[in-house]
Write a protein that holds these residues in place. Structure first.
Motif, mmCIF file in Angstrom:
data_model
loop_
_atom_site.group_PDB
_atom_site.id
_atom_site.type_symbol
_atom_site.label_atom_id
_atom_site.label_comp_id
_atom_site.label_asym_id
_atom_site.label_seq_id
_atom_site.Cartn_x
_atom_site.Cartn_y
_atom_site.Cartn_z
ATOM 1 N N SER A 254 1.060 -1.496 0.284
ATOM 2 C CA SER A 254 -0.279 0.191 0.099
ATOM 3 C C SER A 254 0.987 1.514 -0.288
ATOM 4 C CB SER A 254 -0.896 -0.124 0.961
ATOM 5 O OG SER A 254 -0.333 0.048 2.187
ATOM 6 N N GLU B 156 0.945 5.807 1.037
ATOM 7 C CA GLU B 156 0.620 6.817 1.348
ATOM 8 C C GLU B 156 1.407 8.165 1.663
ATOM 9 O OE1 GLU B 156 0.959 6.741 6.053
ATOM 10 O OE2 GLU B 156 1.572 9.266 5.914
ATOM 11 N N ILE C 98 -0.006 -0.280 11.476
ATOM 12 C CA ILE C 98 0.786 0.062 10.426
ATOM 13 C C ILE C 98 1.641 0.820 10.841
ATOM 14 C CG2 ILE C 98 1.112 1.427 8.390
ATOM 15 C CD1 ILE C 98 -1.353 1.601 7.134
ATOM 16 N N GLY D 211 6.164 -0.082 8.014
ATOM 17 C CA GLY D 211 5.899 1.002 7.085
ATOM 18 C C GLY D 211 7.527 1.171 6.260
ATOM 19 N N HIS E 10 3.959 -1.348 4.050
ATOM 20 C CA HIS E 10 2.749 0.180 3.575
ATOM 21 C C HIS E 10 4.576 1.071 2.843
ATOM 22 C CE1 HIS E 10 0.199 2.927 3.842
ATOM 23 N NE2 HIS E 10 0.207 4.128 4.752
#
Length: 290
Positions: free
Chosen positions: A15, A17, A177, A206, A268
């Motif tokens: 994913s 951000e 996360i 992350g 992430h």
């Protein structure tokens, strides 16, 4: 589809951000980055939320745009900073009306110029209170919360930090996360400690690629993340932007490969609204949406 469902595949889900751009030109540039990042089959995108609600509307504009461009689930950050419960509920109602899928529920950092968080009258003091509100009043939102492999800078101890994290999970969080880190051993220790604490939700590391050493030092100092001495020494010996970019991306790629070998459920990436570093480190890796 809940956040947890992305991590039930045998493959490592990824994913990205983003943060809200300040200008129309920034939004156009972000759209191009999103299109490039989407080629790597992410499971979802998240967008940060400015202190004190300063980017409230723009955050929702960004996640709407991401959903329009990709068709993927999207998550909005939400913090307790500067907001009453009524204002938080108003934001959540707006997010629901815009088809936001997930919320990243955070206490948030103290306002600029202050080193201590203070709740506003009628607001929340702790993230677990926000998680509980969302769980009880807005159950349509699956939730992520933050974890700190190197311990939150305001925590009195690693144990108290884990106890606080467990309160957030018990209040209704679906996944964790983590804050950025540059030494994977810090993450593995944190993951083991979470399991020992009785935390069983997915713990997603992350990663922020270092593409500029001075910027990385500034970001790392803000969140108390340690840059390994070997990486610091290698990057500081040459201030050529291309050199620093390549060294930092190689480090993040090696982090990624090692995390996959150690069976993380997902990763992430903090991409700072640019796609070049993430694209280079992910190129050729067999990662796909969970």
């Amino acid at each position: 589809m809940t956040l947890v469902s992305h991590y039930k595949s045998s493959r490592c889900a990824i994913s990205f951000e983003l943060f809200p751009p300040k200008t129309a030109a920034g939004m156009d540039a972000l759209a191009k980055s999103i299109e490039q990042l989407n080629q790597f089959s992410p499971s979802y995108f998240t967008c940060t939320y400015g202190a004190g609600g300063s980017t409230r509307d723009t955050t929702l504009d960004v996640v709407e745009k991401v959903k329009e461009l990709t068709g993927l689930p999207v998550a909005s950050h939400l913090t307790c900073v500067g907001s009453t419960v009524e204002q938080l509920e108003s934001f959540l109602q707006d997010a629901a009306s815009r088809s936001v899928d997930y919320i990243v529920a955070l206490r948030g950092d103290p306002p600029q110029g202050s080193d201590q968080f203070e709740a506003v009258e009628g607001g929340f003091r702790y993230a677990n209170e926000l998680v509980e509100l969302i769980h009880d009043r807005f159950p349509q939102f699956s939730m992520a919360v933050a974890g700190y492999p190197e311990v939150h800078q305001e925590a009195t101890s690693a144990k108290s930090d884990l106890e606080n994290l467990k309160r957030k999970v018990d209040a209704g969080a679906d996944i964790i996360i983590t804050q950025l880190f540059y030494n994977n051993d810090d993450f593995y220790r944190f993951r083991d400690a979470c399991v020992a604490e009785g935390i069983s939700v997915p713990i997603i590391p992350g990663i922020l690629p270092v593409t500029n050493f001075k910027q990385a030092e500034r970001i790392a100092s803000m969140c108390k993340a340690e840059i390994p001495s070997t990486l610091a020494k290698t990057m500081s010996q040459n201030d050529d932007p291309k050199y620093q970019f390549n060294v930092g991306v190689d480090h993040a790629r090696n982090q990624t490969l090692n995390l996959i070998e150690n069976q993380v459920e997902g990763i992430h990436y903090y991409v700072l609204n640019k796609s070049e570093a993430a694209a280079k480190l992910l190129n050729g890796l067999e990662l796909a949406a969970g």
